[in-house]
Design a protein around this motif. Structure first.
Motif, PDB file in Angstrom:
ATOM      1  N   LEU A   1       0.831  -1.204   0.000  1.00  0.00           N
ATOM      2  CA  LEU A   1       0.000   0.000   0.000  1.00  0.00           C
ATOM      3  C   LEU A   1       0.865   1.253   0.000  1.00  0.00           C
ATOM      4  CD1 LEU A   1      -2.756   1.353   0.155  1.00  0.00           C
ATOM      5  CD2 LEU A   1      -2.699   1.059   2.649  1.00  0.00           C
ATOM      6  N   ARG A   2       1.990   1.226   0.703  1.00  0.00           N
ATOM      7  CA  ARG A   2       2.885   2.385   0.733  1.00  0.00           C
ATOM      8  C   ARG A   2       3.425   2.687  -0.679  1.00  0.00           C
ATOM      9  NH1 ARG A   2       3.891   0.085   5.945  1.00  0.00           N
ATOM     10  NH2 ARG A   2       3.745   1.671   7.582  1.00  0.00           N
ATOM     11  N   VAL A   3       3.840   1.662  -1.382  1.00  0.00           N
ATOM     12  CA  VAL A   3       4.339   1.858  -2.752  1.00  0.00           C
ATOM     13  C   VAL A   3       3.220   2.352  -3.664  1.00  0.00           C
ATOM     14  CG1 VAL A   3       5.289   0.682  -4.775  1.00  0.00           C
ATOM     15  CG2 VAL A   3       6.203   0.191  -2.507  1.00  0.00           C
ATOM     16  N   ALA A   4       2.012   1.814  -3.491  1.00  0.00           N
ATOM     17  CA  ALA A   4       0.866   2.259  -4.286  1.00  0.00           C
ATOM     18  C   ALA A   4       0.555   3.729  -4.031  1.00  0.00           C
ATOM     19  CB  ALA A   4      -0.354   1.397  -3.970  1.00  0.00           C
ATOM     20  N   ALA A   5       0.669   4.175  -2.764  1.00  0.00           N
ATOM     21  CA  ALA A   5       0.438   5.579  -2.432  1.00  0.00           C
ATOM     22  C   ALA A   5       1.443   6.476  -3.153  1.00  0.00           C
ATOM     23  CB  ALA A   5       0.531   5.783  -0.926  1.00  0.00           C
TER      24      ALA A   5
ATOM     25  N   ALA B   1      12.860  -0.054   2.408  1.00  0.00           N
ATOM     26  CA  ALA B   1      13.719   0.930   1.747  1.00  0.00           C
ATOM     27  C   ALA B   1      13.107   1.376   0.424  1.00  0.00           C
ATOM     28  CB  ALA B   1      15.109   0.343   1.516  1.00  0.00           C
ATOM     29  N   LEU B   2      12.399   0.478  -0.244  1.00  0.00           N
ATOM     30  CA  LEU B   2      11.765   0.819  -1.518  1.00  0.00           C
ATOM     31  C   LEU B   2      10.730   1.919  -1.337  1.00  0.00           C
ATOM     32  CD1 LEU B   2      11.186   0.334  -4.522  1.00  0.00           C
ATOM     33  CD2 LEU B   2       9.610  -1.504  -3.840  1.00  0.00           C
ATOM     34  N   ALA B   3       9.888   1.808  -0.289  1.00  0.00           N
ATOM     35  CA  ALA B   3       8.869   2.828  -0.042  1.00  0.00           C
ATOM     36  C   ALA B   3       9.510   4.176   0.279  1.00  0.00           C
ATOM     37  CB  ALA B   3       7.956   2.391   1.101  1.00  0.00           C
ATOM     38  N   ILE B   4      10.585   4.170   1.064  1.00  0.00           N
ATOM     39  CA  ILE B   4      11.275   5.414   1.399  1.00  0.00           C
ATOM     40  C   ILE B   4      11.900   6.025   0.152  1.00  0.00           C
ATOM     41  CG2 ILE B   4      13.173   6.414   2.734  1.00  0.00           C
ATOM     42  CD1 ILE B   4      12.606   4.266   4.868  1.00  0.00           C
ATOM     43  N   ASP B   5      12.510   5.195  -0.674  1.00  0.00           N
ATOM     44  CA  ASP B   5      13.102   5.680  -1.921  1.00  0.00           C
ATOM     45  C   ASP B   5      12.028   6.299  -2.820  1.00  0.00           C
ATOM     46  OD1 ASP B   5      15.436   5.712  -3.905  1.00  0.00           O
ATOM     47  OD2 ASP B   5      13.965   4.516  -5.020  1.00  0.00           O
ATOM     48  N   ARG B   6      10.879   5.650  -2.905  1.00  0.00           N
ATOM     49  CA  ARG B   6       9.788   6.149  -3.756  1.00  0.00           C
ATOM     50  C   ARG B   6       9.252   7.481  -3.256  1.00  0.00           C
ATOM     51  NH1 ARG B   6       6.759   2.329  -6.723  1.00  0.00           N
ATOM     52  NH2 ARG B   6       8.198   0.910  -7.776  1.00  0.00           N
ATOM     53  N   VAL B   7       9.038   7.599  -1.943  1.00  0.00           N
ATOM     54  CA  VAL B   7       8.465   8.854  -1.433  1.00  0.00           C
ATOM     55  C   VAL B   7       9.477   9.988  -1.559  1.00  0.00           C
ATOM     56  CG1 VAL B   7       9.106   8.551   1.006  1.00  0.00           C
ATOM     57  CG2 VAL B   7       7.096   9.883   0.421  1.00  0.00           C
ATOM     58  N   CYS B   8      10.760   9.684  -1.440  1.00  0.00           N
ATOM     59  CA  CYS B   8      11.783  10.715  -1.658  1.00  0.00           C
ATOM     60  C   CYS B   8      11.722  11.220  -3.099  1.00  0.00           C
ATOM     61  CB  CYS B   8      13.167  10.155  -1.351  1.00  0.00           C
ATOM     62  SG  CYS B   8      13.520   9.981   0.414  1.00  0.00           S
ATOM     63  N   HIS B   9      11.538  10.304  -4.040  1.00  0.00           N
ATOM     64  CA  HIS B   9      11.398  10.713  -5.445  1.00  0.00           C
ATOM     65  C   HIS B   9      10.174  11.599  -5.628  1.00  0.00           C
ATOM     66  CE1 HIS B   9      11.102  10.501  -9.810  1.00  0.00           C
ATOM     67  NE2 HIS B   9       9.862  10.088  -9.664  1.00  0.00           N
ATOM     68  N   VAL B  10       9.062  11.232  -4.988  1.00  0.00           N
ATOM     69  CA  VAL B  10       7.828  12.017  -5.104  1.00  0.00           C
ATOM     70  C   VAL B  10       8.037  13.431  -4.564  1.00  0.00           C
ATOM     71  CG1 VAL B  10       5.457  12.219  -4.256  1.00  0.00           C
ATOM     72  CG2 VAL B  10       6.295  10.016  -5.071  1.00  0.00           C
TER      73      VAL B  10
ATOM     74  N   ARG C   1       4.086   8.013   7.522  1.00  0.00           N
ATOM     75  CA  ARG C   1       4.067   6.549   7.490  1.00  0.00           C
ATOM     76  C   ARG C   1       5.048   6.017   6.447  1.00  0.00           C
ATOM     77  NH1 ARG C   1      -0.901   7.515   9.659  1.00  0.00           N
ATOM     78  NH2 ARG C   1      -1.647   5.987  11.170  1.00  0.00           N
ATOM     79  N   LEU C   2       5.214   6.760   5.377  1.00  0.00           N
ATOM     80  CA  LEU C   2       6.180   6.365   4.355  1.00  0.00           C
ATOM     81  C   LEU C   2       7.608   6.589   4.848  1.00  0.00           C
ATOM     82  CD1 LEU C   2       4.362   7.858   1.232  1.00  0.00           C
ATOM     83  CD2 LEU C   2       4.573   5.449   1.834  1.00  0.00           C
ATOM     84  N   LEU C   3       7.848   7.716   5.539  1.00  0.00           N
ATOM     85  CA  LEU C   3       9.182   8.003   6.060  1.00  0.00           C
ATOM     86  C   LEU C   3       9.618   6.948   7.078  1.00  0.00           C
ATOM     87  CD1 LEU C   3      11.683   9.752   6.663  1.00  0.00           C
ATOM     88  CD2 LEU C   3      10.259  11.099   8.217  1.00  0.00           C
ATOM     89  N   LEU C   4       8.709   6.523   7.943  1.00  0.00           N
ATOM     90  CA  LEU C   4       9.034   5.569   9.003  1.00  0.00           C
ATOM     91  C   LEU C   4       8.744   4.130   8.593  1.00  0.00           C
ATOM     92  CD1 LEU C   4       7.596   7.642  11.999  1.00  0.00           C
ATOM     93  CD2 LEU C   4       9.944   7.572  11.151  1.00  0.00           C
ATOM     94  N   SER C   5       8.693   3.888   7.303  1.00  0.00           N
ATOM     95  CA  SER C   5       8.432   2.556   6.783  1.00  0.00           C
ATOM     96  C   SER C   5       9.601   1.619   7.044  1.00  0.00           C
ATOM     97  CB  SER C   5       8.165   2.646   5.271  1.00  0.00           C
ATOM     98  OG  SER C   5       8.158   1.361   4.687  1.00  0.00           O
TER      99      SER C   5
END
Length: 296
Positions: free
Chosen positions: A91-95, A129-138, A122-126
């Protein structure tokens, strides 16, 4: 009714169902919505006085209002899914996929649709590592969109200023957690400490004594960083079993970018951390000089 039924499937469904709804359906829906040429869907009609009717403009505005409402509804849907299920990495990656698509519609919407804090943190404290990398890109994508608005800004938009203020808090907190390993600057003073609290959402309610402890205690400071957090500990240990600081930490960041393909994280840190941004400028300048020497 369709969205209500979709909401129940997403909130109480499996991670696979949640990903299909958020990333597979809603993300594609807003992308398609943004590509549609509404002037073709609703051709402009001429009035007897040979002037363009306002009906088409009203429909354009209605379509934009519906698109904004859909993005806000999806934001709340993701938050509710996190609260009910506890969240999962799918769900984090989907967000991240959804808000990456929403950012591309900023010009059309005439606003930058940033995610709510309940999603961002929630993404930062995931633990992924993939979710954190994705939200940083966003967040880097949103920075570019805000910059476009700043360059062509012609009026004072309070809503936009509020979104920028919240976005700046995201940047401060991400840099504090991932790289600086402290809610406070490296050389804290009373004035800087108070400014740090106003710049943050994650640390804003913490008393000064607690902030000082987090700043001075190495274990607490490093627990969520990109060298010691649960999301990155495997990458860090494979690179070096020791606690990394200084040049060793810089080499580790380069390794994450080149070997582990954490390009979103690398782009974020080299954009918003001043020392890293200057380092990249020096590297680029040195590379250009070496190319020039080869030519001659």
């Amino acid at each position: 009714k369709v969205l209500q039924r979709l909401e129940s499937y997403c909130v109480y469904g499996s991670p696979k169902v949640q990903h299909c709804i958020v990333s597979g359906f809603l993300t594609k829906l807003i992308r398609r919505w943004g590509r549609l040429d509404w002037s073709v869907q609703y051709p402009r009609k001429k009035t007897p006085g040979n002037s363009t009717s306002n009906k088409s403009n009203d429909k354009d505005e209605l379509n934009l209002r519906v698109l904004r409402a859909l993005i806000q509804w999806t934001d709340k849907l993701i938050v509710k899914s996190f609260l009910v299920t506890g969240g999962n990495e799918t769900l984090r990656v989907a967000a991240c996929d959804f808000f990456n698509a929403a950012a591309s519609l900023s010009t059309l919407l005439n606003e930058v649709p940033t995610p709510s804090p309940a999603i961002i943190y929630r993404l930062l404290l995931s633990r992924s590592a993939l979710a954190i990398d994705r939200v940083c890109h966003v967040l880097v994508v949103f920075k570019n969109e805000f910059q476009k608005f700043k360059e062509r800004e012609t009026r004072d938009d309070k809503g936009q200023r509020d979104r920028v203020a919240i976005y700046n808090c995201y940047i401060w907190d991400f840099c504090s957690v991932l790289w600086r390993c402290s809610p406070l600057p490296f050389s804290p003073s009373t004035t800087e400490n108070e400014m740090a609290r106003t710049r943050s959402i994650l640390f804003t309610d913490l008393p000064q004594h607690t902030l000082n402890i987090l700043h001075e205690t190495e274990g607490a400071a490093f627990s969520q960083s990109l060298t010691n957090s649960a999301a990155f500990i495997g990458y860090a240990h494979s690179f070096s079993p020791k606690i990394m600081k200084g040049k060793e930490k810089l080499k580790y960041l380069d390794n994450l970018n080149s070997i582990s393909a954490m390009t979103g994280l690398f782009s974020f840190l080299t954009t918003f951390v001043h020392s890293l941004a200057e380092r990249e400028k020096r590297k680029a300048l040195k590379k250009n000089e070496s190319r020039a020497n080869v030519r001659f």
